[in-house]
Design a protein around this motif. Structure first.
Motif, PDB file in Angstrom:
ATOM      1  N   PHE A  77       0.851  -1.086  -0.063  1.00 36.09           N
ATOM      2  CA  PHE A  77       0.020  -0.225  -0.027  1.00 36.09           C
ATOM      3  C   PHE A  77       0.838   1.094   0.200  1.00 36.09           C
ATOM      4  N   PRO A  78       1.074   2.052  -1.099  1.00 32.07           N
ATOM      5  CA  PRO A  78       2.106   2.966  -1.161  1.00 32.07           C
ATOM      6  C   PRO A  78       1.224   4.396  -0.228  1.00 32.07           C
ATOM      7  N   SER A  79       0.101   4.323   0.044  1.00 27.84           N
ATOM      8  CA  SER A  79      -0.506   5.598   0.781  1.00 27.84           C
ATOM      9  C   SER A  79      -0.966   5.027   2.084  1.00 27.84           C
ATOM     10  N   LEU A  80      -0.596   3.950   2.653  1.00 27.27           N
ATOM     11  CA  LEU A  80      -1.005   3.382   4.046  1.00 27.27           C
ATOM     12  C   LEU A  80       0.048   3.184   4.695  1.00 27.27           C
ATOM     13  N   SER A  81       0.309   4.050   5.906  1.00 26.76           N
ATOM     14  CA  SER A  81       1.326   4.029   6.835  1.00 26.76           C
ATOM     15  C   SER A  81       1.413   2.683   7.575  1.00 26.76           C
ATOM     16  N   CYS A  82       2.524   2.021   8.114  1.00 27.26           N
ATOM     17  CA  CYS A  82       2.724   0.802   8.711  1.00 27.26           C
ATOM     18  C   CYS A  82       2.111   1.315  10.361  1.00 27.26           C
ATOM     19  N   GLU A  83       2.329   2.436  10.391  1.00 24.75           N
ATOM     20  CA  GLU A  83       1.955   3.096  11.741  1.00 24.75           C
ATOM     21  C   GLU A  83       0.506   2.740  12.294  1.00 24.75           C
ATOM     22  N   LYS A 287       8.806   4.973  19.660  1.00 28.96           N
ATOM     23  CA  LYS A 287       9.294   4.471  18.884  1.00 28.96           C
ATOM     24  C   LYS A 287       9.555   5.240  17.448  1.00 28.96           C
ATOM     25  N   LYS A 288      10.701   4.877  16.630  1.00 27.51           N
ATOM     26  CA  LYS A 288      10.933   5.545  15.546  1.00 27.51           C
ATOM     27  C   LYS A 288       9.904   5.707  14.504  1.00 27.51           C
ATOM     28  N   ALA A 289       9.646   6.905  14.124  1.00 25.40           N
ATOM     29  CA  ALA A 289       8.542   7.428  13.324  1.00 25.40           C
ATOM     30  C   ALA A 289       8.635   6.752  11.867  1.00 25.40           C
ATOM     31  N   PRO A 290       7.632   6.432  11.121  1.00 24.69           N
ATOM     32  CA  PRO A 290       7.794   6.051   9.755  1.00 24.69           C
ATOM     33  C   PRO A 290       8.525   7.246   8.808  1.00 24.69           C
ATOM     34  N   VAL A 291       9.591   6.674   7.994  1.00 25.14           N
ATOM     35  CA  VAL A 291      10.049   7.773   6.950  1.00 25.14           C
ATOM     36  C   VAL A 291       9.625   7.585   5.743  1.00 25.14           C
ATOM     37  N   SER A 292       8.590   6.905   5.564  1.00 23.90           N
ATOM     38  CA  SER A 292       7.732   6.962   4.392  1.00 23.90           C
ATOM     39  C   SER A 292       6.268   6.575   4.547  1.00 23.90           C
ATOM     40  N   GLY A 293       5.645   6.959   3.680  1.00 22.99           N
ATOM     41  CA  GLY A 293       3.999   6.780   3.943  1.00 22.99           C
ATOM     42  C   GLY A 293       3.444   5.604   3.292  1.00 22.99           C
ATOM     43  N   GLY A 294       4.177   4.505   3.028  1.00 20.65           N
ATOM     44  CA  GLY A 294       3.565   3.326   2.505  1.00 20.65           C
ATOM     45  C   GLY A 294       4.002   2.045   3.516  1.00 20.65           C
ATOM     46  N   CYS A 295       3.396   0.887   3.207  1.00 20.81           N
ATOM     47  CA  CYS A 295       3.498  -0.121   4.028  1.00 20.81           C
ATOM     48  C   CYS A 295       3.394  -1.641   3.088  1.00 20.81           C
ATOM     49  N   ARG A 296       4.068  -2.355   3.479  1.00 19.77           N
ATOM     50  CA  ARG A 296       3.956  -3.609   2.771  1.00 19.77           C
ATOM     51  C   ARG A 296       3.369  -4.792   3.895  1.00 19.77           C
ATOM     52  N   VAL A 297       2.330  -5.114   3.602  1.00 20.06           N
ATOM     53  CA  VAL A 297       1.777  -6.123   4.642  1.00 20.06           C
ATOM     54  C   VAL A 297       1.894  -7.496   4.152  1.00 20.06           C
TER      55      VAL A 297
END
Length: 484
Positions: A77-83, A287-297
């Motif tokens: 998901f290029p526009s869903l943060s793992c956060e 925790k370390k904040a995400p450095v990008s706005g996408g996520c691979r689940v």
């Protein structure tokens, strides 16, 4: 005793003395052709014997793998943060499992689906966060400094630590945080005067006004508390400051403890890092904040063999989301049901390839994009019809299961939702299954056919040779009669 003469009388293959036989050139040629024909037909029969003879039937599902079905997937998901990425599964029997983490990995990615960091571990217990100060009146002498894109850069380079509350005025959780945040900012200002101390500052960013600033920091949930550190030791490869996220309690006391813990390793005199580290309270909440706005689940989970759905969405018990800014477009690297068929097994059993693996990857390698860029609450749904396929072998007179796998058909659709947009995979298992039976030929049948080939070719060649010799003799007689 039976005499040798009587035994010889039952000989089927009586010998003609070699002196009474005559070899011919035509017979030699026919013998060579006959031998080649025997070899060719023997090879064809051997190939037919070794080939898999299958019988396909449709029967009522008699699954031997239990009442649960594994779902294996790898989706980007290029526009869903793992956060905030959450994996949920539910079914028609009322089972609801939310935010599954045990068998799921979340890898931050960029817009090009490239990994940008290590696996992100979800924060549990956000719904148990203590907010406090709900009834606090806004009578503080100093509230958190409102930051803009210009002042953000200025303060982040001036202070050793810049703690920022990214919020939205319409957000319920942001409203609950505001009194505590303003009070903590007031106390921090009194204890650590920005003019004389210069180590820490608490600020706020209104994401409805500073949308670009919030987007550049990959803010997807409100409120998000980010911690920015000054200095080259905390810089990313792209020159941006590495930053962290705070997930602890949001009452004033906890926020002050966070400030104290952040300042603990920094000496006021020389503004250098001391030997002491952060307190346990701070470490567990940051925790370390995400450095990008996408996520691979990626990962797997078990679901009951009844109609259900797998949902991937943004979820948090202490954050709000702006549906108009959410895009659930995704790329499916892999999606399958049941136990994976190993490459080694398929290599060892190439004869099964024509019957397996034809439709268990209908979603693999495909993009599913929200084309309605100006529409909010756009959900991408997949409807999957799943059928079990089983291959059994009937060698040695007994049935031996070889492979069990699940194949499916897929239909995808983009639709509006009244809730937040999600990626939804509906699955429904068929009560029937496809049974492929291997029926190997018996060795006796192979030997019988080989004998028939050899005997048949030999006999036919002999008949052709006799016809040819008789024809030649007849022609000679006719020519001799004409000369007389």
């Amino acid at each position: 005793m039976v005499s040798t003469t009587k035994i010889k009388s039952v000989d089927f293959y009586r010998k003609i003395p070699r002196d009474l036989t005559e070899a011919s050139l035509s017979g030699a040629g026919l013998s060579i052709v006959a031998a080649l024909a025997m070899v060719f037909l023997f090879g064809m029969e051997l190939s037919n014997y070794l080939a898999v003879n299958t019988n396909t039937s449709v029967i009522v599902d008699k699954s031997s793998d239990g009442d649960f079905l594994n779902i294996d997937f790898n989706i980007s998901f290029p526009s869903l943060s793992c956060e905030f990425a959450s994996v949920d599964v539910s079914d028609v029997l009322g089972t609801h499992r939310l935010n599954i983490t045990k068998t799921i990995n979340k890898i931050p990615i960029d817009m090009h689906l490239r990994a940008t960091g290590e696996e992100f571990h979800s924060t549990s217990g956000l719904h148990l966060i203590n907010h406090g100060d709900e009834d606090h009146e806004e009578n503080t002498t100093y509230a958190a400094i409102p930051l803009t894109e210009a002042t953000f850069e200025k303060f982040s380079h001036h202070f050793q630590i810049l703690v920022v509350n990214f919020y939205a005025p319409w957000c319920y959780w942001s409203s609950r945080l505001k009194p505590s945040w303003d009070k903590a900012a007031d106390i921090t200002r009194e204890r650590y005067d920005p003019q004389t101390d210069g180590r820490i500052l608490l600020g706020s960013v209104d994401c409805t006004i500073e949308a670009t600033l919030c987007k550049s920091n990959h803010i997807q949930g409100y409120p998000s508390i980010r911690i920015f550190h000054k200095g080259s030791d905390h810089k990313e490869d792209h020159g941006k400051h590495e930053h962290e996220s705070y997930y602890g309690d949001r009452d004033t006391e906890s926020l002050i403890k966070m400030v104290e813990g952040l300042l603990k390793p920094i000496k006021k005199e020389d503004d250098k890092l001391a030997l002491d580290g952060k307190s346990d309270h701070v470490v567990s909440s940051i925790k370390k904040a995400p450095v990008s706005g996408g996520c691979r689940v990626e990962g797997y989970l078990s679901a009951k063999k009844v109609p259900g759905e797998l949902v991937i969405s943004a979820h948090s018990g202490a954050h709000s989301f702006d549906a108009s800014h959410m895009n659930m477009s995704h790329f499916v690297t892999h999606f399958s049901f049941g136990a994976m068929v190993s490459d080694r097994l398929l290599t060892d059993m190439k004869r099964l390839l024509p019957y397996l693996g034809q439709s268990h990857d209908r979603l693999d390698g495909k993009w599913f994009i929200n084309q309605r860029k100006f529409d909010a609450n756009v959900t991408i749904e997949h409807y999957l019809q799943v059928v079990k396929t089983e291959v059994i072998s009937k060698r040695s007179g007994q049935e031996h299961p070889l492979i069990e796998e699940y194949e499916y058909t897929a239909h995808s659709n983009v639709a509006h939702s009244y809730d937040l947009p999600v990626a939804k995979f509906h699955f429904e298992l068929s009560p029937m299954q496809v049974l492929i039976s291997e029926n190997p030929k018996s060795f006796s049948h192979f030997i019988t056919n080989v004998c028939a080939i050899i005997g048949g070719v030999f006999t036919v060649a002999g008949i052709l040779d006799s016809i040819f010799e008789s024809t030649v003799k007849l022609v000679k007689k006719v020519e001799l009669g004409k000369h007389i």
